[in-house]
Scaffold this motif. Structure first.
Motif, short mmCIF file in Angstrom:
data_model
loop_
_atom_site.label_atom_id
_atom_site.label_comp_id
_atom_site.label_asym_id
_atom_site.label_seq_id
_atom_site.Cartn_x
_atom_site.Cartn_y
_atom_site.Cartn_z
N MET A 126 0.88 -1.17 0.00
CA MET A 126 0.00 0.00 0.00
C MET A 126 0.92 1.22 0.00
SD MET A 126 -3.42 -0.85 2.26
CE MET A 126 -2.74 -0.76 3.90
N PRO A 127 0.39 2.41 -0.21
CA PRO A 127 1.26 3.59 -0.21
C PRO A 127 1.92 3.83 1.14
CG PRO A 127 -0.84 4.09 -1.27
CD PRO A 127 -0.99 2.74 -0.63
N SER A 128 3.04 4.53 1.11
CA SER A 128 3.85 4.98 2.24
C SER A 128 4.92 3.96 2.60
CB SER A 128 3.00 5.31 3.48
OG SER A 128 2.67 4.16 4.21
N ASP A 129 5.95 4.45 3.28
CA ASP A 129 7.08 3.60 3.66
C ASP A 129 6.66 2.46 4.58
OD1 ASP A 129 8.71 5.21 2.16
OD2 ASP A 129 9.43 6.40 3.86
N LEU A 130 5.61 2.68 5.36
CA LEU A 130 5.15 1.63 6.27
C LEU A 130 4.80 0.35 5.51
CD1 LEU A 130 4.19 0.59 9.04
CD2 LEU A 130 1.99 1.72 8.61
N SER A 543 -11.36 10.38 17.22
CA SER A 543 -10.79 9.19 16.57
C SER A 543 -10.36 9.51 15.15
CB SER A 543 -11.82 8.06 16.57
OG SER A 543 -11.33 6.92 15.92
N LEU A 544 -11.16 10.31 14.45
CA LEU A 544 -10.83 10.70 13.08
C LEU A 544 -9.56 11.55 13.05
CD1 LEU A 544 -11.73 10.72 10.09
CD2 LEU A 544 -13.05 12.78 10.61
N GLN A 545 -9.45 12.49 13.98
CA GLN A 545 -8.26 13.34 14.04
C GLN A 545 -7.01 12.50 14.29
OE1 GLN A 545 -7.78 16.41 13.36
NE2 GLN A 545 -9.84 17.27 13.28
N LYS A 546 -7.14 11.48 15.10
CA LYS A 546 -6.01 10.61 15.40
C LYS A 546 -5.49 9.92 14.14
CE LYS A 546 -4.83 6.68 18.42
NZ LYS A 546 -5.40 5.68 19.37
N LEU A 547 -6.41 9.58 13.24
CA LEU A 547 -6.02 8.90 12.00
C LEU A 547 -5.26 9.80 11.04
CD1 LEU A 547 -9.28 6.86 11.28
CD2 LEU A 547 -7.09 5.95 12.06
N ARG A 548 -5.34 11.09 11.23
CA ARG A 548 -4.69 12.03 10.30
C ARG A 548 -3.18 11.94 10.35
NH1 ARG A 548 -6.76 17.91 9.22
NH2 ARG A 548 -5.96 17.33 7.18
N ARG A 549 -2.64 11.33 11.40
CA ARG A 549 -1.18 11.24 11.46
C ARG A 549 -0.62 10.30 10.39
NH1 ARG A 549 -2.55 7.55 15.53
NH2 ARG A 549 -1.18 5.71 15.73
N TYR A 550 -1.49 9.48 9.81
CA TYR A 550 -1.07 8.63 8.69
C TYR A 550 -1.31 9.41 7.40
CZ TYR A 550 -1.36 4.85 12.13
OH TYR A 550 -1.20 4.05 13.22
N GLU A 551 -0.24 9.70 6.67
CA GLU A 551 -0.35 10.59 5.52
C GLU A 551 -1.30 10.08 4.45
OE1 GLU A 551 3.40 10.86 3.43
OE2 GLU A 551 4.02 8.93 4.23
N ILE A 552 -1.45 8.77 4.30
CA ILE A 552 -2.31 8.26 3.24
C ILE A 552 -3.79 8.37 3.61
CG2 ILE A 552 -0.58 6.73 2.27
CD1 ILE A 552 -1.96 4.39 3.65
N ASN A 553 -4.10 8.88 4.79
CA ASN A 553 -5.50 9.03 5.20
C ASN A 553 -6.06 10.42 4.90
OD1 ASN A 553 -5.77 6.47 6.12
ND2 ASN A 553 -5.65 6.96 8.29
N ASP A 554 -5.27 11.30 4.30
CA ASP A 554 -5.72 12.68 4.15
C ASP A 554 -6.98 12.78 3.29
OD1 ASP A 554 -5.32 15.58 4.54
OD2 ASP A 554 -5.05 15.57 2.37
N VAL A 555 -7.01 12.07 2.16
CA VAL A 555 -8.19 12.11 1.29
C VAL A 555 -9.40 11.54 2.02
CG1 VAL A 555 -9.19 11.26 -0.86
CG2 VAL A 555 -6.82 12.01 -0.81
N PHE A 556 -9.18 10.45 2.76
CA PHE A 556 -10.27 9.85 3.54
C PHE A 556 -10.82 10.86 4.54
CE2 PHE A 556 -11.38 7.84 7.60
CZ PHE A 556 -12.47 7.08 7.21
#
Length: 566
Positions: A126-130, A543-556
């Motif tokens: 999936m996208p990102s280095d992770l 909970s949604l704000q917490k997910l923003r730390r993952y860069e691939i979640n921005d569009v979501f």
């Protein structure tokens, strides 16, 4: 002294591949395109990540002291074995040299990614280095046999992922997995007529002009029978190609609107029950394309077989016109829908030399994981068997869907690969051997919902061309046990994770699912089983704000904030 001689003799007869494991010579023309040189840099970075002690150099010729990776567009072996511009060959030349070559620069670039994946063992899950999965070591620099690869689907596009967008994690992931648009086909009447002053080109809808001018909002259609409209469009497109000589395609796709010219009377109905404007529109298409072909040959014209022009016309289309047929093919879980879609495909194949499929595989806005791997595999294979050569999907990913996007990239390249093998590879690479079974079971819960249980819901009955992705009423029809079992599988996977990277990936998916659980509890007015309290909107927002730390979640994140309403 005798021992030293023996050592030297041993080294002399040691195979070159062993001597050179610590040194690699990448042979590439320094004047290659920026995309090829960028892929070479990606290769260098990845090889060094796997084996930090590896010495890597670039040159324009092979060396007797290194493993040589020769990257060359237009090698004679590639020319003899490839017919498609996206294809590539990977061939062991001798014990110290491997060749990567395509007949075009994009093919050679894809060959570099194919080499990293198939020979070195890299995987862009999936996208990102992770989600970049690297092998523990480099076992070999050489393929076990000659690889000659060409894609079956010519267009392989998952929107909004843009493989040409530099610096975009999602775009980079798409390019590494060899996605590419080959035909322009989207809504384009606004662009084609943006410089026109002739309002007669605008359809009259229910007694009045559909738009006061050539608006960019797209809620209008041209009057395809208007005097001079064919000549105007032909002139504009010829000018476009002369200004952009490397462009290979132009879209004749209608606007996203039902506002066709209602002054035309006596028309039949489409299979979807709409007034049928197909003959009027496709006659205009053929006339425009024939005009352009005379001045600028060898171009392709894509379009959308959609809304009031969704049915095939009563005559054949010009050979270089490619219609894309929109339908959300998850609906193939209903046998009648599958048959209707295949009959529509047959109608279009009767009048078109090439056909594309337009799909909807969201993703975004859905508040539960949405895997349907067997159904996806089935219709991609059936499409390929019926010679569908282009595929586009509104993907808009919610990455909790896990292997769905990656699986699709592989099937679009080679639909004959068994999807079970691909999924087993993805689960093992993503989560390790010990956790992969639990993660496979997690996705099994939701695949069963989307391919079996969903057919019993009231939400399912609302379906049309695409399913109602912004309607969250399906949340009221999911058994709570689905959530309990899913959390159990995720917790088991976390407990059994073999290393920190596997654990971090599982934790990411669990946080996404925790957010989805909160939405389910809120919609159904159920207490959170962990806190024993009712869920409020602030809790969901946190909970949604917490997910923003993952860069691939921005569009979501942005889509959720805009679209989800209770």
């Amino acid at each position: 002294m005798k021992n030293l001689v023996n050592v030297l003799l041993f080294l002399c007869f040691l195979p070159m591949t062993v001597l050179s494991q610590q040194s690699v010579n990448i042979v590439v023309d320094p004047n290659s395109s920026t995309n090829i040189l960028g892929a070479v840099q990606e290769m260098t970075t990845i090889l060094k990540k796997i084996q930090p002690t590896l010495r890597i150099q670039r040159s324009q010729s092979t060396s007797n002291d290194n493993v040589n990776i020769v990257i060359k567009t237009g090698d004679s072996f590639a020319k003899s074995n490839l017919s498609d511009s996206d294809g590539f060959v990977i061939k062991k030349i001798d014990n110290r040299t491997v060749l990567i070559s395509g007949i075009s620069e994009i093919g050679t670039e894809f060959g570099i990614y194919g080499y990293l994946e198939d020979v070195i063992g890299v995987c862009w899950l999936m996208p990102s280095d992770l989600w970049l999965d690297l092998p523990a070591k480099i076992s070999t620099f050489f393929p076990s046999s000659v690889k000659i690869e060409q894609p079956f689907f010519l267009t392989r596009e998952l929107s909004p992922l843009d493989p040409g967008k530099k610096g975009s994690k999602m775009g980079e992931w798409a390019r590494r997995n060899k996605l590419r648009r080959r035909v322009e086909f989207h809504h384009n009447m606004n662009t084609l007529f943006q410089n026109s002053k002739n309002v007669d080109f605008i359809a009259s809808y229910k007694g009045q002009q559909a738009m006061p001018n050539f608006s960019s909002n797209g809620n209008w259609q041209p009057n395809f029978s208007a005097k001079g409209i064919t000549e105007y469009a032909s002139k504009e497109i010829i000018a476009f190609f002369r200004k952009n000589p490397t462009a290979s395609s132009y879209s004749l796709g209608i606007n996203d609107s039902y506002r066709f010219d209602t002054r035309i009377v006596g028309l039949s109905k489409t299979k979807a029950g709409l007034t049928n404007f197909s003959d009027s529109y496709y006659k205009w298409v053929n006339n425009v394309v024939n005009n352009v072909n005379k001045e600028v040959p060898n171009k392709t014209f894509g379009l959308l077989a959609y809304l009031n022009v969704g049915d095939a016309p009563s005559f054949k289309l010009a050979k270089n016109v490619v219609p894309f047929i929109p339908f959300e093919r998850l609906q193939w879980i209903d046998g009648q829908s599958a048959q209707s879609d295949l009959m529509m495909l047959k109608d279009w194949k009767d009048v078109s030399q090439e056909v594309g499929w337009y799909d909807y595989i969201y993703g975004l806005n859905y508040l539960v994981p949405r895997p349907y791997f067997k159904t996806l595999d089935n219709y991609i294979k059936r499409g390929a068997a019926n010679n569908v050569r282009h595929y586009y999907a509104e993907f808009y990913p919610n990455w909790i869907d896990g292997p769905k996007g990656w699986l699709l990239t592989k099937l679009l390249w080679d639909p004959n690969i068994p999807s079970e093998n691909l999924l087993d590879t993805w689960y093992t690479k993503a989560f390790g051997t010990r956790s992969s079974k639990s993660m496979k079971a997690f996705y099994g819960v939701w695949e069963n919902f989307w391919t079996v249980d969903v057919k019993k819901t009231a939400w399912w009955k609302k379906r049309k061309i695409w399913l109602a992705f912004s309607d969250t009423s399906y949340l009221k029809e999911i058994p709570q046990d689905n959530y309990a079992r899913s959390l159990s599988y995720l917790n088991d996977a976390l407990k059994n994770a073999e290393n920190g990277q596997y654990k971090e990936r599982i934790q990411y998916l669990k946080e996404m699912f925790d957010f989805q659980c909160l939405n389910y509890y809120y919609v159904n007015n159920i207490s959170n089983p962990i806190t024993k309290n009712k869920v409020n909107k602030n809790e969901i927002e946190n909970s949604l704000q917490k997910l923003r730390r993952y860069e691939i979640n921005d569009v979501f994140y942005r889509s959720y904030k805009k679209a989800i309403k209770y």
